[in-house]
Design a protein around this motif. Sequence first.
Motif, PDB file in Angstrom:
ATOM      1  N   GLY A 147      -5.931  -0.393   1.765  1.00  0.00           N
ATOM      2  CA  GLY A 147      -5.467  -1.770   1.529  1.00  0.00           C
ATOM      3  C   GLY A 147      -4.480  -2.219   2.599  1.00  0.00           C
ATOM      4  N   GLY A 148      -3.601  -1.309   3.001  1.00  0.00           N
ATOM      5  CA  GLY A 148      -2.658  -1.619   4.075  1.00  0.00           C
ATOM      6  C   GLY A 148      -3.378  -1.813   5.404  1.00  0.00           C
ATOM      7  N   ASN A 149      -4.400  -1.009   5.640  1.00  0.00           N
ATOM      8  CA  ASN A 149      -5.215  -1.186   6.853  1.00  0.00           C
ATOM      9  C   ASN A 149      -5.863  -2.564   6.871  1.00  0.00           C
ATOM     10  N   VAL A 150      -6.333  -2.997   5.706  1.00  0.00           N
ATOM     11  CA  VAL A 150      -6.903  -4.349   5.595  1.00  0.00           C
ATOM     12  C   VAL A 150      -5.810  -5.380   5.891  1.00  0.00           C
ATOM     13  N   GLY A 159       0.853  -1.180   0.000  1.00  0.00           N
ATOM     14  CA  GLY A 159       0.000   0.000   0.000  1.00  0.00           C
ATOM     15  C   GLY A 159       0.880   1.219   0.000  1.00  0.00           C
ATOM     16  N   SER A 160       0.993   1.864   1.144  1.00  0.00           N
ATOM     17  CA  SER A 160       1.847   3.045   1.241  1.00  0.00           C
ATOM     18  C   SER A 160       3.194   2.735   1.877  1.00  0.00           C
ATOM     19  N   GLY A 161       3.372   1.490   2.286  1.00  0.00           N
ATOM     20  CA  GLY A 161       4.663   1.121   2.870  1.00  0.00           C
ATOM     21  C   GLY A 161       4.954   1.786   4.205  1.00  0.00           C
ATOM     22  N   LEU A 214      -5.355 -10.684  -2.254  1.00  0.00           N
ATOM     23  CA  LEU A 214      -5.117  -9.246  -2.361  1.00  0.00           C
ATOM     24  C   LEU A 214      -6.436  -8.511  -2.536  1.00  0.00           C
ATOM     25  N   ALA A 215      -6.655  -7.508  -1.709  1.00  0.00           N
ATOM     26  CA  ALA A 215      -7.886  -6.727  -1.793  1.00  0.00           C
ATOM     27  C   ALA A 215      -7.787  -5.738  -2.944  1.00  0.00           C
ATOM     28  N   THR A 216      -8.777  -5.759  -3.812  1.00  0.00           N
ATOM     29  CA  THR A 216      -8.778  -4.820  -4.933  1.00  0.00           C
ATOM     30  C   THR A 216      -9.912  -3.802  -4.834  1.00  0.00           C
TER      31      THR A 216
HETATM   32  C1  LIG Z   1       4.198   7.063  12.497  1.00  0.00           C
HETATM   33  C2  LIG Z   1       3.419   5.815  12.391  1.00  0.00           C
HETATM   34  C3  LIG Z   1       2.420   5.573  13.315  1.00  0.00           C
HETATM   35  C4  LIG Z   1       1.649   4.412  13.235  1.00  0.00           C
HETATM   36  N1  LIG Z   1       0.646   4.211  14.142  1.00  0.00           N
HETATM   37  C5  LIG Z   1      -0.151   3.108  14.020  1.00  0.00           C
HETATM   38  C6  LIG Z   1      -1.244   2.883  14.909  1.00  0.00           C
HETATM   39  O1  LIG Z   1      -1.486   3.655  15.836  1.00  0.00           O
HETATM   40  N2  LIG Z   1      -2.022   1.799  14.695  1.00  0.00           N
HETATM   41  C7  LIG Z   1      -1.773   0.928  13.688  1.00  0.00           C
HETATM   42  O2  LIG Z   1      -2.545  -0.044  13.536  1.00  0.00           O
HETATM   43  N3  LIG Z   1      -0.753   1.094  12.851  1.00  0.00           N
HETATM   44  C8  LIG Z   1       0.059   2.159  12.978  1.00  0.00           C
HETATM   45  N4  LIG Z   1       1.114   2.335  12.099  1.00  0.00           N
HETATM   46  C9  LIG Z   1       1.377   1.321  11.067  1.00  0.00           C
HETATM   47  C10 LIG Z   1       0.723   1.604   9.709  1.00  0.00           C
HETATM   48  O3  LIG Z   1       0.195   2.881   9.631  1.00  0.00           O
HETATM   49  C11 LIG Z   1      -0.381   0.615   9.461  1.00  0.00           C
HETATM   50  O4  LIG Z   1       0.174  -0.678   9.507  1.00  0.00           O
HETATM   51  C12 LIG Z   1      -1.071   0.774   8.113  1.00  0.00           C
HETATM   52  O5  LIG Z   1      -2.194  -0.093   8.059  1.00  0.00           O
HETATM   53  C13 LIG Z   1      -0.134   0.482   6.955  1.00  0.00           C
HETATM   54  O6  LIG Z   1      -0.745   0.846   5.740  1.00  0.00           O
HETATM   55  P1  LIG Z   1       0.124   0.878   4.406  1.00  0.00           P
HETATM   56  O7  LIG Z   1      -0.737   1.281   3.306  1.00  0.00           O
HETATM   57  O8  LIG Z   1       1.339   1.712   4.636  1.00  0.00           O
HETATM   58  O9  LIG Z   1       0.505  -0.664   4.292  1.00  0.00           O
HETATM   59  P2  LIG Z   1       1.835  -1.380   3.814  1.00  0.00           P
HETATM   60  O10 LIG Z   1       2.931  -1.149   4.805  1.00  0.00           O
HETATM   61  O11 LIG Z   1       2.120  -1.026   2.412  1.00  0.00           O
HETATM   62  O12 LIG Z   1       1.365  -2.906   3.917  1.00  0.00           O
HETATM   63  C14 LIG Z   1       0.970  -3.459   5.134  1.00  0.00           C
HETATM   64  C15 LIG Z   1       0.498  -4.891   4.935  1.00  0.00           C
HETATM   65  O13 LIG Z   1      -0.690  -4.903   4.171  1.00  0.00           O
HETATM   66  C16 LIG Z   1      -0.500  -5.690   3.004  1.00  0.00           C
HETATM   67  N5  LIG Z   1      -1.302  -5.070   1.949  1.00  0.00           N
HETATM   68  C17 LIG Z   1      -1.157  -3.832   1.402  1.00  0.00           C
HETATM   69  N6  LIG Z   1      -2.090  -3.635   0.473  1.00  0.00           N
HETATM   70  C18 LIG Z   1      -2.858  -4.756   0.429  1.00  0.00           C
HETATM   71  C19 LIG Z   1      -3.977  -5.166  -0.340  1.00  0.00           C
HETATM   72  N7  LIG Z   1      -4.521  -4.354  -1.261  1.00  0.00           N
HETATM   73  N8  LIG Z   1      -4.495  -6.395  -0.116  1.00  0.00           N
HETATM   74  C20 LIG Z   1      -3.964  -7.220   0.811  1.00  0.00           C
HETATM   75  N9  LIG Z   1      -2.904  -6.889   1.558  1.00  0.00           N
HETATM   76  C21 LIG Z   1      -2.358  -5.667   1.370  1.00  0.00           C
HETATM   77  C22 LIG Z   1       0.977  -5.695   2.753  1.00  0.00           C
HETATM   78  O14 LIG Z   1       1.366  -6.818   1.997  1.00  0.00           O
HETATM   79  C23 LIG Z   1       1.478  -5.761   4.162  1.00  0.00           C
HETATM   80  O15 LIG Z   1       1.387  -7.074   4.621  1.00  0.00           O
HETATM   81  C24 LIG Z   1       1.897   3.487  12.193  1.00  0.00           C
HETATM   82  C25 LIG Z   1       2.913   3.740  11.261  1.00  0.00           C
HETATM   83  C26 LIG Z   1       3.684   4.876  11.364  1.00  0.00           C
HETATM   84  C27 LIG Z   1       4.761   5.091  10.350  1.00  0.00           C
END
Ligand SMILES: Cc1cc2nc3c(=O)[nH]c(=O)nc-3n(C[C@H](O)[C@H](O)[C@H](O)COP(=O)(O)OP(=O)(O)OC[C@H]3O[C@@H](n4cnc5c(N)ncnc54)[C@H](O)[C@@H]3O)c2cc1C
Lengths: 459, 459
Positions: free
Chosen positions: A140-143, A70-72, A203-205
């Motif tokens: 997607g990352g939240n999922v 997602g956004s990493g 993978l969620a689309t």
């Molecule tokens: C400053 C900071 C504070 C944070 N605070 C919190 C907090 O309070 N609570 C919390 O829960 N998290 C927190 N996080 C972690 C982060 O925000 C979450 O994990 C968020 O859900 C990640 O989203 P992303 O898009 O960056 O996912 P990514 O890091 O890109 O991916 C996360 C996971 O989701 C999978 N994924 C991504 N897209 C899909 C898709 N379409 N279908 C299936 N799987 C997918 C990836 O393979 C990976 O396993 C924090 C992070 C930071 C940097």
Amino acid sequence: MSDMTAVFSDIVGDNNLLSGDAIPEDYAHDEELTAPPQKPAYLAKPARAEEVAQLLVAASDHGVPVTARGSGCGLSGAARPQPNGLLVSFDRMNAVLEVDTANQVAVVQPGVTLTELDAATVDYGLGYMVHPGEASSSVGGNVGTNAGGMRAVKYGIARHNVLGLQAVLPTGEIIRTGGKIAKVSTGYDLTQLIVGSEGTLALATEVVVKLHPRLEHNASVLAPFVDFDQVMAAVPKILASGLTPYILEYIDNMTMAALISTQDLELGIPDKIRDSCAAYLLVALESRTTDRLFEDVETAGEMLSELGAVDAYVLEGSAARKLIEGRERAFWAAKALGADDIIDTVVPRASMPKFLSTARGLAAAAGGGAVGCGHAGDGNVHMAIVCKDPDKKKQLMSDIFALAMELGGAISGEHGVGRAKTPYFLELEDPAKIALMRRIKQSFDPANILNPGVVFGDA
Amino acid sequence: MSDMTAVFSDIVGDNNLLSGDAIPEDYAHDEELTAPPQKPAYLAKPARAEEVAQLLVAASDHGVPVTARGSGCGLSGAARPQPNGLLVSFDRMNAVLEVDTANQVAVVQPGVTLTELDAATVDYGLGYMVHPGEASSSVGGNVGTNAGGMRAVKYGIARHNVLGLQAVLPTGEIIRTGGKIAKVSTGYDLTQLIVGSEGTLALATEVVVKLHPRLEHNASVLAPFVDFDQVMAAVPKILASGLTPYILEYIDNMTMAALISTQDLELGIPDKIRDSCAAYLLVALESRTTDRLFEDVETAGEMLSELGAVDAYVLEGSAARKLIEGRERAFWAAKALGADDIIDTVVPRASMPKFLSTARGLAAAAGGGAVGCGHAGDGNVHMAIVCKDPDKKKQLMSDIFALAMELGGAISGEHGVGRAKTPYFLELEDPAKIALMRRIKQSFDPANILNPGVVFGDA
Ligand SMILES: Cc1cc2nc3c(=O)[nH]c(=O)nc-3n(C[C@H](O)[C@H](O)[C@H](O)COP(=O)(O)OP(=O)(O)OC[C@H]3O[C@@H](n4cnc5c(N)ncnc54)[C@H](O)[C@@H]3O)c2cc1C
Ligand SMILES: Cc1cc2nc3c(=O)[nH]c(=O)nc-3n(C[C@H](O)[C@H](O)[C@H](O)COP(=O)(O)OP(=O)(O)OC[C@H]3O[C@@H](n4cnc5c(N)ncnc54)[C@H](O)[C@@H]3O)c2cc1C
């Protein structure tokens, strides 16, 4: 393994398939602190579920490991690609497809960020209430992680706010699960199985998320306590009162000092109090009317005093917002101050005092430290671990996780085990459960292409 | 198949194993309307998880089908035993093990009824808020069906209130999932996979349920509408207002007439209004203070008038309670009036008008009728189907379910597919999803002993 560039390019188009050095550095990692960056062999940016399906079929056929991104900004290393693998980025699938006010849901593509979704819903007086600290994270990352965040104490975690999915199975089938519906008892709940599976099952689309009405009026009460245990003892009382805070966080004194200095916060707390107190409780309230808000704030203030708070500072408007945003950035403060690792262990909330004091004792005994803050209402403790010796740190983390599990908790409350916590998970979790999870994994992903290594470790 | 009486008796003791004619009639059915009673070959009443595990191992070894039974008030036939099978009743596992106020959870054995759990928690000002219409139902049954009920619109369904399980796998392992914790992201969520699986994946032997504070003050507003569509249009408006009703039901005029006559309700609604209105909306509100309750009731009344209600009757105390209890007994009224079947289809709530009018048209065209009430806030429509010809009824039900699915809904919102709705499920659901669910089933239950026939139909 044969070069798959042509195969993947054919699916997403030349412009949307990068390989080798052309892949930007940012795709080599998430925000997990310890693992070195790792570029994938291929980076694909599909535009449609059908393209995702074709990518997965090709990857299955050729045994190419696939990591979704997602956004990493995940904190467990779960979006960190494999050197010989394909990274599927959802950058281009970032449309808010629908804000459906009658059903109070939004239908979005997985690459939509929380900031974008917030902007798309605000004018309707509705919002997606899952707020992990990082607003650039994607739905997607939240999922993937089953994200939580500060508002979970009132609005629940991603699991409670994701009502339906369009998802692509590793075998290429595109399925729809759940929908714009609040409940369903028709076969197994595939939505909830995929949520939190860190990209290892499907993978969620497309994601159907629940929207809640935005209550217009809010304020925060910040209460310093001299005694840590009193902070923790206050939590269940506040929750049982029916005041329904939408944020209920504890912040220890070292973390607060770091936030105040790095975020330039003006809280109006005299130095004498700051120096003498062990931790703070942050209680944020919201209401439909200002009258009720004021009443509730007063009630909360009185309760906090009775529960042993030294004082109760009412913060409104930008002061409240700045503190909440500061708290969201606690991770960056910990990183800047040299944290060697972070954990987000969950324990029954009544066990937080025991957990925290024991964990700090363990850290001290290992010649390190453990400081932090956390979602007190959920028993979700975020700690920065300082411990320079890698072996000692590993043992310390293992001891802390074992402690949490003995207390009836789990290794991760919301970040996931990803790559970083998987060794501990495999070491400490009941083998019968791990074996069952492996069989479930196999039932989705017979070729084991989706994020191998994550959850189950490398073979 | 060999006689298993001795084997099962050895496990649970002679007194707790019945077979053949000694098995009481009540164990031959649940409350599903259409299937004839069916006694099992064996009825076992284990006292401990270990006994359940031994029963399942013995059953697996000898290929004996096993059906779990709570209180047998399910409406899908899922607790109806197999003629050659073992019925595992949780009658004796009915202890409330712990009411933990600090963590706001209760830990209960599966046979505890909602009435018992209510009694055990009331003095603490806390409650398990899942309330399917039948208070004699068990927590284990709620887990099995993912029960909903009227309060789900505010407090969520069983899925949202079951935090952890001790569960026995058909292979005999006893596992613990989740716990006294509000969130967890550590491997796959086995709790949520087992919830709603209708006894086909694992048997729950202990359940951790969430408790909520009981708000002291409540009242209901009953609003008759001349126009059915206006009732439905009012629902999202009320939910978006932030009033947070804990009950939001619609009741059509025929159902209301049946309730008034069978339950002896005194609602003070003039005959003229009763005769002219198509349906009612029931909005129940609760609050920490009487002041707020009165204010909210007034706001709700005004909103309902603006939204087209003919009037708004405020019911307090016993009048409100009687109406709510009457609504809970709508099933018995429908049964008494000769309903041939019942459904609890869920659709996106904005699609309820379309769904209801089309479904009623389909029923009329089949020479039958469809009347009812439902959890309007959740889009969960409970309809009594009147249609004497079995073939026509079958086609009618299939058409109604297909309609719900076209509108983005599902066959069952909370009762489950059990035995009664499984043929429709297999006919209408995406084969890729059914195949995936079968593989999941296989990963839990390789010998296919747990409730075979349920969800997947008879081989
Ligand atoms: C400053 C900071 C504070 C944070 N605070 C919190 C907090 O309070 N609570 C919390 O829960 N998290 C927190 N996080 C972690 C982060 O925000 C979450 O994990 C968020 O859900 C990640 O989203 P992303 O898009 O960056 O996912 P990514 O890091 O890109 O991916 C996360 C996971 O989701 C999978 N994924 C991504 N897209 C899909 C898709 N379409 N279908 C299936 N799987 C997918 C990836 O393979 C990976 O396993 C924090 C992070 C930071 C940097
Ligand atoms: C008048 C009336 C009104 C109703 N209203 C509603 C309503 O509004 N909402 C709603 O959701 N339901 C409603 N129901 C249905 C019923 O109350 C629920 O389905 C309830 O959850 C059944 O509980 P039970 O203990 O009777 O389960 P049972 O009927 O005994 O079993 C139900 C299912 O759960 C499984 N099961 C039982 N115990 C266990 C266990 N320990 N582990 C695993 N699986 C188990 C069974 O195998 C079966 O598949 C109503 C029923 C009646 C009679």
